[in-house]
Design a protein around this motif. Structure first.
Motif, PDB file in Angstrom:
ATOM      1  N   LEU A  16     -14.952   3.882  -0.535  1.00  0.00           N
ATOM      2  CA  LEU A  16     -13.525   3.817  -0.834  1.00  0.00           C
ATOM      3  C   LEU A  16     -13.324   3.468  -2.299  1.00  0.00           C
ATOM      4  CD1 LEU A  16     -13.506   3.601   2.282  1.00  0.00           C
ATOM      5  CD2 LEU A  16     -11.710   1.893   2.072  1.00  0.00           C
ATOM      6  N   LEU A  17     -12.317   4.087  -2.906  1.00  0.00           N
ATOM      7  CA  LEU A  17     -11.829   3.675  -4.225  1.00  0.00           C
ATOM      8  C   LEU A  17     -10.521   2.947  -3.979  1.00  0.00           C
ATOM      9  CD1 LEU A  17     -11.936   3.687  -7.314  1.00  0.00           C
ATOM     10  CD2 LEU A  17     -10.796   5.919  -7.270  1.00  0.00           C
ATOM     11  N   ILE A  18     -10.475   1.664  -4.294  1.00  0.00           N
ATOM     12  CA  ILE A  18      -9.299   0.867  -3.933  1.00  0.00           C
ATOM     13  C   ILE A  18      -8.454   0.550  -5.161  1.00  0.00           C
ATOM     14  CG2 ILE A  18     -10.608  -0.136  -2.016  1.00  0.00           C
ATOM     15  CD1 ILE A  18     -10.590  -2.791  -3.617  1.00  0.00           C
ATOM     16  N   GLY A  19      -7.149   0.439  -4.926  1.00  0.00           N
ATOM     17  CA  GLY A  19      -6.236   0.079  -6.002  1.00  0.00           C
ATOM     18  C   GLY A  19      -5.595   1.260  -6.691  1.00  0.00           C
ATOM     19  N   ILE A  20      -5.521   2.425  -6.013  1.00  0.00           N
ATOM     20  CA  ILE A  20      -4.933   3.612  -6.633  1.00  0.00           C
ATOM     21  C   ILE A  20      -3.605   3.994  -5.968  1.00  0.00           C
ATOM     22  CG2 ILE A  20      -7.090   4.550  -7.491  1.00  0.00           C
ATOM     23  CD1 ILE A  20      -7.182   6.396  -5.060  1.00  0.00           C
ATOM     24  N   GLY A  21      -3.054   3.064  -5.185  1.00  0.00           N
ATOM     25  CA  GLY A  21      -1.768   3.325  -4.559  1.00  0.00           C
ATOM     26  C   GLY A  21      -1.802   3.351  -3.056  1.00  0.00           C
ATOM     27  N   GLU A  22      -2.976   3.150  -2.480  1.00  0.00           N
ATOM     28  CA  GLU A  22      -3.106   3.113  -1.028  1.00  0.00           C
ATOM     29  C   GLU A  22      -2.738   1.726  -0.502  1.00  0.00           C
ATOM     30  OE1 GLU A  22      -6.481   0.840  -2.296  1.00  0.00           O
ATOM     31  OE2 GLU A  22      -5.547   2.635  -3.112  1.00  0.00           O
ATOM     32  N   THR A  23      -2.458   1.643   0.780  1.00  0.00           N
ATOM     33  CA  THR A  23      -2.162   0.354   1.410  1.00  0.00           C
ATOM     34  C   THR A  23      -3.421  -0.213   2.057  1.00  0.00           C
ATOM     35  OG1 THR A  23      -1.601   1.309   3.560  1.00  0.00           O
ATOM     36  CG2 THR A  23       0.176   1.170   1.913  1.00  0.00           C
ATOM     37  N   ARG A  24      -3.353  -1.478   2.428  1.00  0.00           N
ATOM     38  CA  ARG A  24      -4.484  -2.068   3.156  1.00  0.00           C
ATOM     39  C   ARG A  24      -4.707  -1.360   4.484  1.00  0.00           C
ATOM     40  NH1 ARG A  24      -4.277  -8.696   2.452  1.00  0.00           N
ATOM     41  NH2 ARG A  24      -5.040  -8.758   0.277  1.00  0.00           N
ATOM     42  N   LEU A  25      -3.636  -0.991   5.168  1.00  0.00           N
ATOM     43  CA  LEU A  25      -3.780  -0.274   6.430  1.00  0.00           C
ATOM     44  C   LEU A  25      -4.503   1.043   6.213  1.00  0.00           C
ATOM     45  CD1 LEU A  25      -3.264   0.152   9.439  1.00  0.00           C
ATOM     46  CD2 LEU A  25      -0.979   1.016   8.861  1.00  0.00           C
TER      47      LEU A  25
END
Length: 252
Positions: A126-135
């Motif tokens: 996963l690439l996190i912090g690009i506009g996705e939610t935790r869910l």
């Protein structure tokens, strides 16, 4: 660099889009080598690595067909593609994955399934912090877990925090915070460790004093590093930590 062992691996990257489909120069250069595609070129490079070095090639060429994966399987130890996110809204105009058809969730999920069906050892993440939610992160982790349950082929999952880069469309975006990285690592360990998938995070994308905390949360893999040999070509502004520094963190 795993806590228990170190494998010398040659990482092979190519453009996720096929340049020969768009540019005559690429087609001509491939033809001059007797090849018809960038994937064929990558396969030849991996064969040369096996023949002339002690390294074991790992290919990360983007979305591939089953036939392309079969070709690569003959010349590589493993393959991979980052799932990144299952958030379809990231493909909308102005979002990070706009005009990136290979980033479509269904295409990335199909790549996981194809690799499993072909029994290809596979890396994703996963690439996190690009506009996705935790869910949405949890949904992506669940999809990876279920694919692995069907095929037993995922060899690690990378949790990679977004880091803004100059001269890009997201240069002014905020980096993924340490708190979000920690939350996602804990979720990944909780969901993936029971099915035997190690959780990896790149050590050069966190501050040195944060690494022991990440290990304490269940990270068991720092991924490939090559200080003094090559930069991190994806994040060249983030130098690799020294091996002895990582050893000190893991032994502690």
């Amino acid at each position: 660099l795993r806590a228990s062992s170190c494998t010398r691996t040659a990482y092979a990257y190519t453009n996720a889009r096929r340049p020969e489909t768009r540019w005559k120069e690429a087609r001509d250069e491939l033809a001059a080598m007797g090849l018809s595609s960038t994937i064929d070129y990558l396969v030849e490079c991996c064969h040369l690595v096996l023949q002339h070095t002690s390294l074991l090639p790992h290919a990360n060429p983007g979305v591939c067909s089953a036939e392309e994966m079969r070709k690569l399987r003959e010349a590589t130890l493993s393959q991979g593609i980052m799932l990144e996110s299952l958030a379809a809204h990231l493909l909308l105009p102005g979002a990070p994955h706009h005009r990136s058809p290979d980033k479509a969730p269904n295409r990335r999920l199909q790549a996981l399934e194809t690799a499993g069906e072909l029994r290809v050892p596979f890396t994703t993440g996963l690439l996190i912090g690009i506009g996705e939610t935790r869910l949405e992160r949890l949904e992506a982790l669940a999809a990876i877990r279920e694919s692995h349950r069907r095929h037993q082929h995922i060899q690690e999952v990378i949790i990679q925090p977004f880091r803004a880069k100059q001269d890009t469309g997201m240069a002014a975006s905020e980096d993924a915070s340490p708190a979000e990285l920690e939350w996602t690592i804990m979720a990944a360990v909780h969901m993936l460790a029971p099915v035997g998938i190690p959780v990896q995070t790149p050590p050069n994308l966190s501050l040195p004093h944060e690494l022991q905390r990440l290990l304490s949360l269940g990270v068991t893999d720092f991924g490939g590093i090559s200080p003094g040999v090559t930069p991190d070509f994806v994040n060249p502004e983030k130098p690799w930590p020294l091996v002895q520094e990582l050893r000190a963190h893991t032994e502690a």
